[in-house]
Design an enzyme around this catalytic site. Structure first.
Site, PDB file in Angstrom:
ATOM      1  N   TYR A  37      68.893 -47.757 -42.790  1.00 12.46           N
ATOM      2  CA  TYR A  37      68.181 -48.726 -41.952  1.00 12.46           C
ATOM      3  C   TYR A  37      66.942 -49.217 -42.700  1.00 12.46           C
ATOM      4  O   TYR A  37      66.668 -50.413 -42.781  1.00 12.46           O
ATOM      5  CB  TYR A  37      67.800 -48.073 -40.619  1.00 12.46           C
ATOM      6  CG  TYR A  37      67.165 -49.024 -39.615  1.00 12.46           C
ATOM      7  CD1 TYR A  37      67.943 -49.684 -38.671  1.00 12.46           C
ATOM      8  CD2 TYR A  37      65.788 -49.256 -39.622  1.00 12.46           C
ATOM      9  CE1 TYR A  37      67.368 -50.562 -37.756  1.00 12.46           C
ATOM     10  CE2 TYR A  37      65.202 -50.130 -38.714  1.00 12.46           C
ATOM     11  CZ  TYR A  37      66.004 -50.775 -37.780  1.00 12.46           C
ATOM     12  OH  TYR A  37      65.438 -51.634 -36.889  1.00 12.46           O
ATOM     13  N   SER A  83      54.616 -59.764  -4.977  1.00  9.41           N
ATOM     14  CA  SER A  83      54.559 -58.334  -4.819  1.00  9.41           C
ATOM     15  C   SER A  83      55.627 -57.965  -3.780  1.00  9.41           C
ATOM     16  O   SER A  83      56.361 -58.843  -3.333  1.00  9.41           O
ATOM     17  CB  SER A  83      53.117 -58.084  -4.402  1.00  9.41           C
ATOM     18  OG  SER A  83      52.956 -56.971  -3.712  1.00  9.41           O
ATOM     19  N   LYS A 116      61.664 -47.658  -7.815  1.00  8.27           N
ATOM     20  CA  LYS A 116      60.523 -48.520  -8.099  1.00  8.27           C
ATOM     21  C   LYS A 116      59.828 -47.907  -9.309  1.00  8.27           C
ATOM     22  O   LYS A 116      59.357 -46.766  -9.258  1.00  8.27           O
ATOM     23  CB  LYS A 116      59.571 -48.540  -6.907  1.00  8.27           C
ATOM     24  CG  LYS A 116      58.409 -49.489  -7.092  1.00  8.27           C
ATOM     25  CD  LYS A 116      57.730 -49.754  -5.755  1.00  8.27           C
ATOM     26  CE  LYS A 116      56.788 -50.934  -5.821  1.00  8.27           C
ATOM     27  NZ  LYS A 116      55.619 -50.724  -6.630  1.00  8.27           N
ATOM     28  N   ARG A 137      52.033 -60.210 -15.010  1.00  9.99           N
ATOM     29  CA  ARG A 137      51.982 -60.804 -13.684  1.00  9.99           C
ATOM     30  C   ARG A 137      50.644 -61.504 -13.428  1.00  9.99           C
ATOM     31  O   ARG A 137      50.594 -62.546 -12.811  1.00  9.99           O
ATOM     32  CB  ARG A 137      52.207 -59.762 -12.603  1.00  9.99           C
ATOM     33  CG  ARG A 137      51.984 -60.411 -11.249  1.00  9.99           C
ATOM     34  CD  ARG A 137      52.660 -59.714 -10.141  1.00  9.99           C
ATOM     35  NE  ARG A 137      51.992 -58.480  -9.824  1.00  9.99           N
ATOM     36  CZ  ARG A 137      52.467 -57.613  -8.950  1.00  9.99           C
ATOM     37  NH1 ARG A 137      53.610 -57.853  -8.370  1.00  9.99           N
ATOM     38  NH2 ARG A 137      51.815 -56.538  -8.681  1.00  9.99           N
ATOM     39  N   GLU A 173      59.752 -54.346 -15.760  1.00 10.50           N
ATOM     40  CA  GLU A 173      58.615 -53.448 -15.839  1.00 10.50           C
ATOM     41  C   GLU A 173      58.533 -52.855 -17.245  1.00 10.50           C
ATOM     42  O   GLU A 173      59.555 -52.442 -17.805  1.00 10.50           O
ATOM     43  CB  GLU A 173      58.857 -52.323 -14.814  1.00 10.50           C
ATOM     44  CG  GLU A 173      57.638 -51.821 -14.122  1.00 10.50           C
ATOM     45  CD  GLU A 173      57.078 -52.776 -13.069  1.00 10.50           C
ATOM     46  OE1 GLU A 173      57.685 -53.827 -12.769  1.00 10.50           O
ATOM     47  OE2 GLU A 173      55.983 -52.455 -12.569  1.00 10.50           O
ATOM     48  N   CYS A 411      22.500 -20.690 -10.496  1.00  6.21           N
ATOM     49  CA  CYS A 411      23.164 -21.960 -10.805  1.00  6.21           C
ATOM     50  C   CYS A 411      23.724 -21.896 -12.223  1.00  6.21           C
ATOM     51  O   CYS A 411      22.979 -21.627 -13.159  1.00  6.21           O
ATOM     52  CB  CYS A 411      22.178 -23.121 -10.693  1.00  6.21           C
ATOM     53  SG  CYS A 411      22.830 -24.653 -11.392  1.00  6.21           S
ATOM     54  N   CYS A 414      21.549 -24.508 -14.516  1.00  8.35           N
ATOM     55  CA  CYS A 414      20.141 -24.353 -14.887  1.00  8.35           C
ATOM     56  C   CYS A 414      19.603 -22.949 -14.639  1.00  8.35           C
ATOM     57  O   CYS A 414      18.455 -22.655 -14.989  1.00  8.35           O
ATOM     58  CB  CYS A 414      19.282 -25.379 -14.146  1.00  8.35           C
ATOM     59  SG  CYS A 414      19.200 -25.071 -12.372  1.00  8.35           S
ATOM     60  N   CYS A 429      22.248 -25.457  -5.508  1.00 10.24           N
ATOM     61  CA  CYS A 429      21.183 -25.241  -6.478  1.00 10.24           C
ATOM     62  C   CYS A 429      19.991 -26.063  -5.992  1.00 10.24           C
ATOM     63  O   CYS A 429      20.109 -27.272  -5.793  1.00 10.24           O
ATOM     64  CB  CYS A 429      21.615 -25.728  -7.853  1.00 10.24           C
ATOM     65  SG  CYS A 429      20.234 -25.877  -9.003  1.00 10.24           S
ATOM     66  N   CYS A 434      17.829 -30.047 -12.123  1.00  6.75           N
ATOM     67  CA  CYS A 434      19.015 -29.401 -12.695  1.00  6.75           C
ATOM     68  C   CYS A 434      19.851 -30.435 -13.459  1.00  6.75           C
ATOM     69  O   CYS A 434      20.205 -31.475 -12.914  1.00  6.75           O
ATOM     70  CB  CYS A 434      19.847 -28.785 -11.570  1.00  6.75           C
ATOM     71  SG  CYS A 434      21.433 -28.173 -12.122  1.00  6.75           S
TER      72      CYS A 434
HETATM   73  S1  IVH Z   1      61.977 -56.277  -7.475  1.00  7.73           S
HETATM   74  C1  IVH Z   1      59.234 -59.887  -5.515  1.00  7.73           C
HETATM   75  N1  IVH Z   1      62.464 -53.903  -8.349  1.00  7.73           N
HETATM   76  O1  IVH Z   1      56.783 -53.498  -8.105  1.00  7.73           O
HETATM   77  C2  IVH Z   1      59.374 -58.996  -6.610  1.00  7.73           C
HETATM   78  N2  IVH Z   1      60.220 -54.649  -8.441  1.00  7.73           N
HETATM   79  O2  IVH Z   1      54.962 -53.747  -5.858  1.00  7.73           O
HETATM   80  C3  IVH Z   1      60.726 -58.344  -6.644  1.00  7.73           C
HETATM   81  N3  IVH Z   1      58.679 -53.034  -9.423  1.00  7.73           N
HETATM   82  O3  IVH Z   1      56.042 -56.874  -8.610  1.00  7.73           O
HETATM   83  C4  IVH Z   1      60.649 -57.320  -7.635  1.00  7.73           C
HETATM   84  N4  IVH Z   1      60.164 -51.487  -9.835  1.00  7.73           N
HETATM   85  O4  IVH Z   1      56.610 -55.417 -10.677  1.00  7.73           O
HETATM   86  C5  IVH Z   1      61.504 -54.818  -8.137  1.00  7.73           C
HETATM   87  N5  IVH Z   1      63.077 -51.844  -9.128  1.00  7.73           N
HETATM   88  C6  IVH Z   1      62.140 -52.745  -8.920  1.00  7.73           C
HETATM   89  C7  IVH Z   1      60.795 -52.518  -9.257  1.00  7.73           C
HETATM   90  C8  IVH Z   1      59.855 -53.497  -8.998  1.00  7.73           C
HETATM   91  C9  IVH Z   1      58.878 -51.824  -9.924  1.00  7.73           C
HETATM   92  C10 IVH Z   1      57.356 -53.681  -9.357  1.00  7.73           C
HETATM   93  C11 IVH Z   1      57.407 -55.150  -9.580  1.00  7.73           C
HETATM   94  C12 IVH Z   1      56.794 -55.756  -8.339  1.00  7.73           C
HETATM   95  C13 IVH Z   1      55.994 -54.618  -7.830  1.00  7.73           C
HETATM   96  C14 IVH Z   1      55.726 -54.760  -6.353  1.00  7.73           C
END
Ligand code: IVH
Length: 710
Positions: A37, A83, A116, A137, A173, A411, A414, A429, A434
């Site tokens: 490699y 979110s 998540k 984000r 992520e 203490c 001190c 103390c 102190c």
């Molecule tokens: S779906 C509308 N799937 O958690 C966004 N998000 O708290 C749909 N995240 O902004 C995202 N694991 O950055 C999705 N399996 C997962 C995730 C995930 C982590 C993050 C993501 C999102 C944030 C929300």
């Protein structure tokens, strides 16, 4: 070699290297030796040096990073990066699923359930199959362009196969696997560098580096969980999208489950609750998403989050470890706190090696002994705690612990005789000078919620005192930048200076701190019993420090008779003072300003030219006595469900008017502000007879305050 020949050879080498890269990172089995490699890699490097016009930013040679950059460019997202709304119990999850059934008018809503990942969200953009840019984000609308850093992440393909669409945006992520995080921290510790609190922080910190060659040395990984802009191909579901990108060699989130009933979803969430402990990365929840794109589009999104997704949050993890020793910490107010020194263990994403034992009563009540096996947990931001002892695992070597005996009545910082004030459990103390107390006062002074002086961490604070540069927090303003730069953070034999760059940034942060708002300054002064929320309430009813020092409100509070409520006191009632500010706080504030320490603080502030002003001043006088009470001041709100503006914004609008926002419904709640959804909290509020209001009601309350302002 001709240009055309070189082009052909570069292409061949790049493709081959990328293929091995994918085999190694994505499929976990490479069929080439390291040295072969390396030889290929070197040949490509040489060719690119000879024909720089043929060198592509997505060449495998660029994975090692490039020249440092000045800062990150900002880039706007094509569609907002949202979110996800959290649900904290099976009950709330049930609500969320039933809502999908209702809104879609379907019995069986097909959803995927997946872990998540606790990392940093990023959007990768591929244009005609080449990684074009990668954006964090940020605030959801605009983020940092971190392309250079992302190129160094081994499992992110830089080029996709021919059949890749015109434009492909993959969201996902970036994270650090637990094991690799532990190795990174260990080697940092050996090198005398600061360690990261958890894998997420390590990831976020790494991605902020401006030198991608440094990023290349850190063990980052990427996993996709969503789609963004997509030109030239249509997908009908999340599953189609996953198939598409995984065929291109882009790593997708796994494990995932597909279910189409509430029972199915609940089963998987429980299963993942156990499995997640064995996942190589940190996860604190399960994400549940509607599979069909058509259904997603018809459900739409609120300003904060899509209606087609929910994140189920697991309760904090408890882990077993052993108490190796118990040590004593002397706090800001002189209280001696026993701390369990633990065999380090990863709990909820942080390596925990110490946990507070609070005081002697707590040690006795839980019967905690040195050598005991214990369960520890780390809920939210708070310091890890010992949940309970596992007595069945107790060996002969375990030893009982008594604070007074352990410190020989002195203490540990001190050497003063420690005291125990009648009616209190804590040993203290009494020495005002102190050094441990001073160091902790400084730590509070510079903390994020106080003056937010970034760069002055625990070590810097301790060393500043140890080296005699400062005795108290306000002395920070008199230390010269050169002096700071020369501060030795190491030992006499092994010196390690802070350095000019860090000293400069501390000086800048201190300049900014001079203008911090009154509530931050009150909190920074470290008055006993005056926490962050009490400080905020004090600054709502006082405009500046001299008003606070001479406060009639606090005088009145101090003289409240036992059993007399401030709501019933003629002078106090109109202010609607929150629970955090009562006679004890009033007394402590008074004591502070009358003490030599308090007088000195005011004098010093005057000399430096600091006169903090309240940024949330809204006592009753400003609202107009005629209009009666401010309906928000002093009231506790809980927010639930989906609202039209971000929660933080609503929270702030309540706090500005003197209200308080709490996370859970209890008998102390005055109002539940309920948006769409949020069933469990609503039920609880109703069962407790707590008033449930909507956004319009809140707006009306605010309008009544605004109209009463002079
Ligand atoms: S779906 C509308 N799937 O958690 C966004 N998000 O708290 C749909 N995240 O902004 C995202 N694991 O950055 C999705 N399996 C997962 C995730 C995930 C982590 C993050 C993501 C999102 C944030 C929300």
């Amino acid at each position: 070699m001709t240009l055309d020949e070189a082009r052909g050879e570069i292409k061949r080498l790049s493709t081959e290297l990328e293929r091995h890269n994918r085999l190694y990172y994505v499929e976990g089995n490479s069929d080439i030796s390291d040295s072969d490699y390396d030889i290929m890699f070197r040949s490509l490097e040489l060719l690119e040096e000879e024909f720089p016009e043929l060198a592509s930013p997505n060449s495998p040679t660029r994975r090692v990073g490039g020249e440092p950059i000045e800062g990150f460019e900002q880039r706007k997202h094509f569609s907002r990066m949202l979110s996800i709304d959290d649900v904290f119990s099976e009950e709330e999850l049930t609500d969320a699923y039933q809502r999908l059934q209702r809104l879609l008018n379907l019995n069986h809503v097909e959803v995927v359930i997946e872990p998540k990942i606790d990392g940093v969200a990023v959007a990768l953009h591929y244009q005609r199959g080449e990684l074009a840019f990668a954006v964090t984000r940020g605030d959801g609308v605009t983020g940092d362009d971190i392309t250079e850093n992302v190129r160094t992440i081994g499992n992110v393909p830089l080029r996709l196969p021919e059949e890749a669409p015109e434009w492909l945006e993959v969201r996902g992520e970036i994270f650090m696997a637990n094991e690799r995080f532990a190795i990174l921290n260990q080697s940092r510790e050996e090198e005398g560098l600061s360690t990261f609190k958890n894998p997420r922080n390590a990831t976020a910190g790494t991605l902020k580096l401006l030198d991608s060659r440094e990023v290349a040395k850190r063990p980052l990984e990427f996993m996709a969980h969503g789609m963004g802009r997509l030109d030239g191909v249509v997908v009908e579901s999340i599953l189609d999208f996953q198939q598409l990108i995984s065929d291109f060699g882009i790593p997708v989130n796994s494990p995932i489950w597909v279910r189409d009933s509430l029972t199915g979803v609940l089963e998987v969430v429980r299963e993942l609750g156990v499995k997640r402990r064995d996942l190589p990365y940190e996860t604190d929840g399960a994400v549940i998403k509607v599979v069909s794109r058509e259904q997603q589009l018809s459900l739409g999104e609120t300003s904060r989050a899509p209606r087609w997704a929910a994140a189920f949050k697991y309760p904090p993890e408890q882990k077993e470890t052993v108490i190796q020793d118990i040590t004593i910490q002397v706090g800001r107010t002189g209280v001696l706190t026993p701390v369990a020194e633990l065999d380090p263990i990863l709990v909820s994403g942080t390596t925990v090696s110490r946990a507070t034992l609070h005081n002697q009563d707590e040690i006795d009540r839980k019967d905690v002994r040195i050598g005991d096996a214990v369960l520890v947990e780390k809920a939210g931001e708070i310091i890890p705690a010992v949940v309970k002892v596992l007595p069945e695992k107790r060996g002969d070597g375990s030893r009982k612990y008594d604070i007074y005996e352990a410190v020989g009545g002195k203490c540990p910082s001190c050497g003063s005789e420690i005291i125990r004030i009648e009616g209190f459990v804590a040993w203290k103390c009494p020495n005002p000078d102190c050094p441990a107390k001073s160091a902790n006062r400084i730590k509070q002074f510079v903390s994020r919620k106080a003056l937010d002086v970034e760069g002055v961490g625990n070590i810097v604070a301790e060393k500043l005192i140890e080296r005699g540069l400062i005795h108290e927090a306000l002395d920070l303003f008199s230390v010269g930048v050169e002096e700071l730069a020369q501060l030795n953070l190491g030992t006499e034999e092994n010196p390690r200076v802070l350095g000019a760059k860090k000293a400069e940034s501390i000086a800048t942060a201190l300049q900014r701190a001079k203008k911090a708002s009154l509530n931050r300054w009150i909190y920074a002064l470290g008055i006993p019993q005056v926490g962050e929320s009490a400080a905020r309430e004090l600054s709502r009813i006082h405009e500046n420090l001299s008003q606070l020092k001479q406060s009639e409100i606090l005088e009145e509070l101090k003289s409240l008779k036992t059993g007399e409520r401030k709501e019933d006191n003629e002078l106090l009632a109109p202010y609607g003072i929150a629970g955090e500010v009562g006679p004890t706080v009033a007394r402590n504030v008074g004591l502070f300003f009358d003490s030599p320490e308090g007088e000195r603080a005011l004098e010093r502030l005057g000399e430096i030219g600091i006169n903090p002003a309240s940024d949330n001043y809204a006592p009753i006088s400003a609202i107009g006595e005629a209009n009666g009470l401010n309906p928000i001041a002093g009231k506790t709100f809980v927010i639930t469900g989906t609202l039209s503006s971000p929660r933080d914004q609503i929270k702030e609008s309540i706090q500005v008017n003197g209200g308080k926002v709490s996370g859970s419904v209890s008998k102390n709640t005055d109002f539940l502000l309920a948006g769409e959804g949020g069933g469990a909290k609503r039920d609880k509020a109703e069962s407790l007879g707590i008033k449930v209001i909507g956004e319009d009601d809140l707006k009306e309350m605010q309008a009544s305050i605004d109209s009463a302002k002079p």
